[in-house]
Write a protein that holds these residues in place. Structure first.
Motif, PDB file in Angstrom:
ATOM      1  N   LEU A  22       0.838  -1.209   0.000  1.00  0.00           N
ATOM      2  CA  LEU A  22       0.000   0.000   0.000  1.00  0.00           C
ATOM      3  C   LEU A  22       0.867   1.250   0.000  1.00  0.00           C
ATOM      4  O   LEU A  22       0.658   2.185  -0.771  1.00  0.00           O
ATOM      5  CB  LEU A  22      -0.902   0.009   1.244  1.00  0.00           C
ATOM      6  N   LYS A  23       1.875   1.233   0.845  1.00  0.00           N
ATOM      7  CA  LYS A  23       2.755   2.392   0.992  1.00  0.00           C
ATOM      8  C   LYS A  23       3.322   2.804  -0.367  1.00  0.00           C
ATOM      9  O   LYS A  23       3.229   3.960  -0.770  1.00  0.00           O
ATOM     10  CB  LYS A  23       3.887   2.055   1.958  1.00  0.00           C
ATOM     11  N   THR A  24       3.844   1.810  -1.096  1.00  0.00           N
ATOM     12  CA  THR A  24       4.479   2.132  -2.388  1.00  0.00           C
ATOM     13  C   THR A  24       3.427   2.582  -3.404  1.00  0.00           C
ATOM     14  O   THR A  24       3.643   3.517  -4.172  1.00  0.00           O
ATOM     15  CB  THR A  24       5.239   0.908  -2.940  1.00  0.00           C
ATOM     16  N   THR A  25       2.237   1.931  -3.384  1.00  0.00           N
ATOM     17  CA  THR A  25       1.205   2.307  -4.348  1.00  0.00           C
ATOM     18  C   THR A  25       0.770   3.754  -4.119  1.00  0.00           C
ATOM     19  O   THR A  25       0.823   4.587  -5.026  1.00  0.00           O
ATOM     20  CB  THR A  25      -0.035   1.401  -4.184  1.00  0.00           C
ATOM     21  N   LEU A  26       0.365   4.052  -2.875  1.00  0.00           N
ATOM     22  CA  LEU A  26      -0.177   5.381  -2.567  1.00  0.00           C
ATOM     23  C   LEU A  26       0.830   6.479  -2.880  1.00  0.00           C
ATOM     24  O   LEU A  26       0.464   7.558  -3.354  1.00  0.00           O
ATOM     25  CB  LEU A  26      -0.598   5.458  -1.097  1.00  0.00           C
ATOM     26  N   ALA A  27       2.107   6.196  -2.639  1.00  0.00           N
ATOM     27  CA  ALA A  27       3.135   7.219  -2.851  1.00  0.00           C
ATOM     28  C   ALA A  27       3.113   7.728  -4.292  1.00  0.00           C
ATOM     29  O   ALA A  27       3.512   8.858  -4.567  1.00  0.00           O
ATOM     30  CB  ALA A  27       4.507   6.655  -2.506  1.00  0.00           C
ATOM     31  N   GLU A  28       2.601   6.886  -5.223  1.00  0.00           N
ATOM     32  CA  GLU A  28       2.609   7.283  -6.647  1.00  0.00           C
ATOM     33  C   GLU A  28       1.337   8.005  -7.060  1.00  0.00           C
ATOM     34  O   GLU A  28       1.262   8.538  -8.161  1.00  0.00           O
ATOM     35  CB  GLU A  28       2.798   6.032  -7.526  1.00  0.00           C
ATOM     36  N   TRP A  29       0.326   8.009  -6.183  1.00  0.00           N
ATOM     37  CA  TRP A  29      -0.964   8.612  -6.548  1.00  0.00           C
ATOM     38  C   TRP A  29      -0.928  10.132  -6.451  1.00  0.00           C
ATOM     39  O   TRP A  29      -0.049  10.714  -5.833  1.00  0.00           O
ATOM     40  CB  TRP A  29      -2.051   8.102  -5.611  1.00  0.00           C
ATOM     41  N   GLN A  30      -1.971  10.773  -7.063  1.00  0.00           N
ATOM     42  CA  GLN A  30      -2.195  12.207  -6.877  1.00  0.00           C
ATOM     43  C   GLN A  30      -2.815  12.417  -5.494  1.00  0.00           C
ATOM     44  O   GLN A  30      -3.711  11.652  -5.102  1.00  0.00           O
ATOM     45  CB  GLN A  30      -3.171  12.724  -7.936  1.00  0.00           C
ATOM     46  N   PRO A  31      -2.391  13.460  -4.767  1.00  0.00           N
ATOM     47  CA  PRO A  31      -2.954  13.711  -3.439  1.00  0.00           C
ATOM     48  C   PRO A  31      -4.486  13.688  -3.426  1.00  0.00           C
ATOM     49  O   PRO A  31      -5.103  13.107  -2.530  1.00  0.00           O
ATOM     50  CB  PRO A  31      -2.428  15.098  -3.094  1.00  0.00           C
ATOM     51  N   HIS A  32      -5.131  14.269  -4.473  1.00  0.00           N
ATOM     52  CA  HIS A  32      -6.597  14.291  -4.507  1.00  0.00           C
ATOM     53  C   HIS A  32      -7.165  12.881  -4.487  1.00  0.00           C
ATOM     54  O   HIS A  32      -8.179  12.619  -3.843  1.00  0.00           O
ATOM     55  CB  HIS A  32      -7.076  14.998  -5.778  1.00  0.00           C
ATOM     56  N   ASP A  33      -6.514  11.982  -5.231  1.00  0.00           N
ATOM     57  CA  ASP A  33      -7.047  10.624  -5.333  1.00  0.00           C
ATOM     58  C   ASP A  33      -6.876   9.899  -4.010  1.00  0.00           C
ATOM     59  O   ASP A  33      -7.766   9.179  -3.564  1.00  0.00           O
ATOM     60  CB  ASP A  33      -6.342   9.875  -6.470  1.00  0.00           C
ATOM     61  N   VAL A  34      -5.726  10.103  -3.360  1.00  0.00           N
ATOM     62  CA  VAL A  34      -5.517   9.491  -2.046  1.00  0.00           C
ATOM     63  C   VAL A  34      -6.590  10.006  -1.085  1.00  0.00           C
ATOM     64  O   VAL A  34      -7.233   9.238  -0.364  1.00  0.00           O
ATOM     65  CB  VAL A  34      -4.112   9.819  -1.493  1.00  0.00           C
ATOM     66  N   ALA A  35      -6.835  11.324  -1.141  1.00  0.00           N
ATOM     67  CA  ALA A  35      -7.849  11.916  -0.257  1.00  0.00           C
ATOM     68  C   ALA A  35      -9.201  11.234  -0.474  1.00  0.00           C
ATOM     69  O   ALA A  35      -9.868  10.838   0.475  1.00  0.00           O
ATOM     70  CB  ALA A  35      -7.949  13.413  -0.521  1.00  0.00           C
ATOM     71  N   ASP A  36      -9.585  11.065  -1.742  1.00  0.00           N
ATOM     72  CA  ASP A  36     -10.866  10.407  -2.035  1.00  0.00           C
ATOM     73  C   ASP A  36     -10.898   9.004  -1.465  1.00  0.00           C
ATOM     74  O   ASP A  36     -11.886   8.586  -0.866  1.00  0.00           O
ATOM     75  CB  ASP A  36     -11.084  10.329  -3.555  1.00  0.00           C
ATOM     76  N   LEU A  37      -9.794   8.279  -1.642  1.00  0.00           N
ATOM     77  CA  LEU A  37      -9.735   6.908  -1.120  1.00  0.00           C
ATOM     78  C   LEU A  37      -9.954   6.925   0.385  1.00  0.00           C
ATOM     79  O   LEU A  37     -10.832   6.237   0.908  1.00  0.00           O
ATOM     80  CB  LEU A  37      -8.379   6.280  -1.452  1.00  0.00           C
ATOM     81  N   LEU A  38      -9.205   7.778   1.082  1.00  0.00           N
ATOM     82  CA  LEU A  38      -9.296   7.810   2.545  1.00  0.00           C
ATOM     83  C   LEU A  38     -10.714   8.130   2.992  1.00  0.00           C
ATOM     84  O   LEU A  38     -11.205   7.585   3.977  1.00  0.00           O
ATOM     85  CB  LEU A  38      -8.314   8.840   3.110  1.00  0.00           C
ATOM     86  N   GLU A  39     -11.405   8.993   2.226  1.00  0.00           N
ATOM     87  CA  GLU A  39     -12.755   9.393   2.644  1.00  0.00           C
ATOM     88  C   GLU A  39     -13.722   8.212   2.645  1.00  0.00           C
ATOM     89  O   GLU A  39     -14.623   8.145   3.479  1.00  0.00           O
ATOM     90  CB  GLU A  39     -13.284  10.500   1.734  1.00  0.00           C
ATOM     91  N   ILE A  40     -13.533   7.270   1.694  1.00  0.00           N
ATOM     92  CA  ILE A  40     -14.508   6.166   1.625  1.00  0.00           C
ATOM     93  C   ILE A  40     -14.122   5.023   2.557  1.00  0.00           C
ATOM     94  O   ILE A  40     -14.892   4.081   2.747  1.00  0.00           O
ATOM     95  CB  ILE A  40     -14.667   5.646   0.169  1.00  0.00           C
ATOM     96  N   LEU A  41     -12.943   5.106   3.174  1.00  0.00           N
ATOM     97  CA  LEU A  41     -12.542   4.037   4.104  1.00  0.00           C
ATOM     98  C   LEU A  41     -13.196   4.243   5.471  1.00  0.00           C
ATOM     99  O   LEU A  41     -13.640   5.342   5.797  1.00  0.00           O
ATOM    100  CB  LEU A  41     -11.023   4.031   4.281  1.00  0.00           C
ATOM    101  N   ASN A  42     -13.233   3.180   6.290  1.00  0.00           N
ATOM    102  CA  ASN A  42     -13.721   3.355   7.663  1.00  0.00           C
ATOM    103  C   ASN A  42     -12.623   4.066   8.460  1.00  0.00           C
ATOM    104  O   ASN A  42     -11.440   3.961   8.135  1.00  0.00           O
ATOM    105  CB  ASN A  42     -14.077   2.010   8.293  1.00  0.00           C
TER     106      ASN A  42
END
Lengths: 450, 450
Positions: A22-42
């Motif tokens: 996960l660490k390596t994957t997220l590091a490559e994402w756009q901050p906006h996309d990571v933010a969206d992901l985090l919002e839908i998580l518990n």
């Protein structure tokens, strides 16, 4: 914008607690996309994943999340975790967060800030809600009139401001009065040895910190600027507002208008972030007010029915929905046109006479068309020409009236400083309903000589 | 934004034909303000004043005027006057103008362009209406991967592009594939001797030239970009769209939504630029359709009245406006929430079940509140508890139904690729009216055992 493919795969990594991947994957994402992901998580997974983010990315991701998710994270964080993020947030995003947080959390957040940043945060929070001050950031580049272009660029390098706040440099005098502006473009294209003031523009467009955010939207859109300097009453430079915040304001204003137009007490929160009870309250209050206003239309019918034979009332009753519906529709149409034109600043209340002339005529012409439709329908439903004529004439008057009311009320509201959007949709319809009924029954008395 | 003071003074200068004074005054104004002034002048004065503008300013002022004024000027111009302006206009603004002009004038305009600019104009006009291609400009800075930062800045100086198109440099390979992006900020802050690729971001966010403009709005807002590179299906770099055009699109989309929600055939032109007959047509068509749909509600009443004693019909008729009004209001509320959330991309049709569960419950709770209001009113108007109970129960069912319909139809329309805004306001109300009446009369049969 999270790829349909990526999401399941991410969820799998979370399920399998594969933090390294996960660490390596997220590091490559756009901050906006990571933010969206985090919002839908518990909330639990959210905190874990957030802690996996590279330091450099963490603050930007945090800035991009919705208030609700920010609050939950903040409350899960230790002081040691929260402090650097709050400290690094761009002051305008931070104001946005702090004004939404529960007081308790806001106090903690302010306590965690460095004295310098706390001072900034508190000064921004001091501005009225929906004022330009709440949007502005004090991170921008100030330069002096007598500098050379090369000096200014060196100065920029030394500031290392965050991306949004560097496309203009603002020239101030020794009392920090705003006296000029230079676009980064002109600075870059100029000869480093040439005096700064040669490429500067004097008396730059600015906005007051206490004026309404809509004002900033209008100015920035009008002059196609990326950022707008914010000044106090004495033209001291306080900060800047940037186009990205302005676009958000523009979107919020639209949502607010649409909600008000639909008789909902407006909320700035996205639909899913607004609790059931909150939405219930914001809708119920208007439904009840409008429902009670319904007494008027009921009593209008009651008032006239006593004076009319009940079989005639029945004959007339067929067409009450049609008449009221059409009146309401015509009124809503013109109201929508007015409200939107007022919002874009294309028309002002002063234009009333010009508009009234046009829309009254419009109402009559539309009325005549619909009168024919009405007559036709009356004829089809019960072959009584008199009721048809009554309905037809009532239709002309009702539409003309509704058109005039739908034009006047938004302008009136705007003129007295209220939101014109109130005078539309359901609220307007309730008014036109009553007028329509009164016209209808009076027509009956007139035509049917009762 | 023309100062209230300036305007009369300007008109005086025009009246007194004091061209010299006008020339010096206008030269100091912002292009946008000059454009506004010219728009409110009569065509003759407009041409005269336009000719007074400094060459450097003329094109920018022309770009900022509304289509109507641009056309009139263009037709008044000699070829010699028109040619340089059309040639210098930024290609995206020019596309905007050319697509609005009458064919005859468009052909002339194209003829006046240099072969090179004509090729650009024609290629842009080839893109579908409302596509990103129609918005894009081919003026932007391309750089090569192996350059140094200093080289890139020299290259920028050599291009001397207009202001809007320089805040990013795009890295392309030898086949013009988009492979990276560099913000002017990073370029300026970087050491001139360092390799360009070190400050570049690889696989940049881009948008396809044929995709809908709303797509570009979403992406640009989402990532807070000043400009967005536009590519073809093979990722060849074609041009860029800039934030100022995107903000205009955002505003246009909003206007369109509001007009559709008010049952007006949408128009992109500002209110005062739209002719009486055009607005008439755009409003009449829907009023007539909805009016004819009114037959349904009339026939519902007719259908049931035969089975009910007419004095009862009269008693019921009192509350038809109240019931239909409230149903329509509840439906409009939820429809507005859905349409806006769909527009901002916060919800998608897939969320239907989740939404349905929530809104059905919402409808029932709201219904119960309004039922009490309804019963109360029925009691006040005519002291008949049975009618009160009938109305109350009808109210619960009607609001729950309206709420469900107001939720489903926009989502359904979105799902099948139609504009969800259609299913709101008047159109939705007409549907809920019929449903409300059917429920009302069936309740009567049930309760009053008729």
């Amino acid at each position: 914008m999270i790829g349909e493919i990526q999401l399941p795969e991410i969820e799998e990594l979370i399920a399998s607690r594969n933090w390294r991947a996960l660490k390596t994957t997220l590091a490559e994402w756009q901050p906006h996309d990571v933010a969206d992901l985090l919002e839908i998580l518990n909330p639990r997974d959210r905190v874990i994943l957030f802690r996996l983010l590279p330091k450099a990315m963490a603050t930007e991701v945090f800035e991009r999340m919705e208030g609700e998710a920010q609050r939950e994270l903040l409350e899960a964080f230790s002081d040691a975790e929260a402090a650097p993020i709050l400290e690094e947030m761009s002051p305008d995003d931070r104001t946005d967060l702090l004004e939404e947080l529960p007081h308790r959390v806001t106090r903690r957040a302010l306590r965690l800030l460095s004295p310098e940043q706390r001072k900034i945060a508190q000064s921004l929070l001091a501005y009225p809600h929906d004022s330009v001050g709440r949007l502005m950031t004090p991170d921008f580049a100030k330069v002096k009139k007598h500098w050379l272009c090369g000096q200014a660029i060196k100065h920029l390098r030394s500031l290392a401001l965050n991306k949004e706040t560097i496309y203009y440099l603002y020239v101030v005098d020794d009392e920090n009065h705003l006296i000029g502006v230079i676009s980064l473009r002109n600075l870059v294209l100029a000869d480093p040895e040439s005096p700064l003031w040669d490429v500067a523009e004097d008396d730059p467009i600015s906005v007051s910190a206490v004026s309404d955010q809509e004002e900033a939207v209008k100015i920035l859109r009008r002059y196609d600027l990326q950022a707008l300097p914010v000044v106090d009453s004495a033209n001291h430079l306080l900060g800047i507002v940037t186009f990205d915040d302005i676009m958000d304001v523009q979107a919020e204003e639209t949502t607010e208008d649409m909600q008000i137009m639909a008789a909902i007490v407006p909320t700035e929160k996205p639909y899913f972030e607004t609790s059931f009870s909150e939405i219930f309250a914001k809708r119920a209050i208007w439904l009840i007010i409008l429902g009670i206003a319904g007494i008027f239309s009921a009593s209008v019918i009651r008032f006239y029915h006593s004076s009319l034979p009940s079989d005639l009332i029945v004959g007339l009753a067929f067409f009450i929905p049609l008449l009221m519906g059409t009146g309401g529709n015509a009124g809503s149409q013109v109201a929508a046109l007015m409200i939107r034109s007022l919002a874009t600043g294309e028309i002002i209340p002063k234009d009333f006479l010009q508009l009234a002339k046009r829309e009254l005529l419009m109402g009559i012409v539309l009325g005549i068309c619909l009168a024919l439709v009405g007559f036709l329908i009356a004829w089809i439903v019960n072959r009584d020409p008199l009721i048809g004529i009554t309905l037809g004439l009532a239709m002309v008057l009702t539409i003309a009236t509704a058109n005039f009311v739908g034009l006047s009320l938004p302008l009136l509201f705007k003129a007295v400083g209220l939101d014109p959007a109130f005078m539309s949709g359901p609220i307007l319809t309730t008014i036109t309903d009553v007028l329509g009924l009164i016209i209808y029954f009076n027509m009956t008395h007139l035509i049917l000589r009762i």
